[in-house]
Design an enzyme around this catalytic site. Structure first.
Site, PDB file in Angstrom:
ATOM      1  N   LEU A   1       5.479   6.859   7.752  1.00  0.00           N
ATOM      2  CA  LEU A   1       5.650   5.431   8.053  1.00  0.00           C
ATOM      3  C   LEU A   1       4.299   4.732   8.091  1.00  0.00           C
ATOM      4  CD1 LEU A   1       8.466   5.370  10.772  1.00  0.00           C
ATOM      5  CD2 LEU A   1       8.639   4.869   8.334  1.00  0.00           C
ATOM      6  N   HIS A   2       3.696   4.539   6.911  1.00  0.00           N
ATOM      7  CA  HIS A   2       2.465   3.758   6.832  1.00  0.00           C
ATOM      8  C   HIS A   2       2.846   2.278   6.764  1.00  0.00           C
ATOM      9  CE1 HIS A   2       2.720   2.904   2.454  1.00  0.00           C
ATOM     10  NE2 HIS A   2       3.316   4.076   2.413  1.00  0.00           N
ATOM     11  N   LEU A   3       1.915   1.404   6.481  1.00  0.00           N
ATOM     12  CA  LEU A   3       2.128  -0.031   6.657  1.00  0.00           C
ATOM     13  C   LEU A   3       3.324  -0.611   5.899  1.00  0.00           C
ATOM     14  CD1 LEU A   3       1.150  -2.499   8.111  1.00  0.00           C
ATOM     15  CD2 LEU A   3      -0.454  -2.921   6.249  1.00  0.00           C
TER      16      LEU A   3
END
Length: 87
Positions: A14-16
Site C-alpha cells: 500500500l504505497h501512495l
C-alpha cells in the site's frame, strides 16, 4: 459492525497510489472504516494513516466497517483490494 480478513495483492504493497485509491473508495461511505495490521489500526479514509501502517505485498489486514452502509462498504472495499487498487 462487520469485519473481514483480506490479503494485499499489490506487488509494492500500500504505497501512495493504492493507498489513495483505497481512501477514495472508503470516503464514498458514511460508515467508520478501519483496518488492523499487526498492532496498528488505521483509518481507511486517511492516506497518512494507511501509509503509516506499512502494509506490504502478501500481508493480511482485517478490514472493519461500522455504520449505516457497512455491508455495502465492506463489499466495495474487499472488491477494490482484491482487484489490486488500480495497480
Amino acid at each position: 459492525m462487520v469485519s473481514q480478513k483480506v490479503v494485499i495483492k499489490n506487488p509494492t504493497g500500500l504505497h501512495l497510489r493504492p493507498a489513495g485509491n483505497l481512501c477514495k473508495e472508503a470516503m464514498q461511505f458514511k460508515s467508520l472504516i478501519t483496518f488492523s495490521f499487526r498492532e496498528t489500526t488505521a483509518n481507511a479514509k486517511s492516506v497518512l494513516s494507511v501509509l503509516g501502517a506499512c502494509v506490504k505485498c502478501g500481508d493480511e489486514i482485517t478490514l472493519t466497517c461500522s455504520g449505516a452502509d457497512e455491508e455495502e462498504a465492506m463489499k466495495a472495499l474487499v472488491a477494490a483490494i482484491e482487484s489490486g487498487l488500480g495497480e
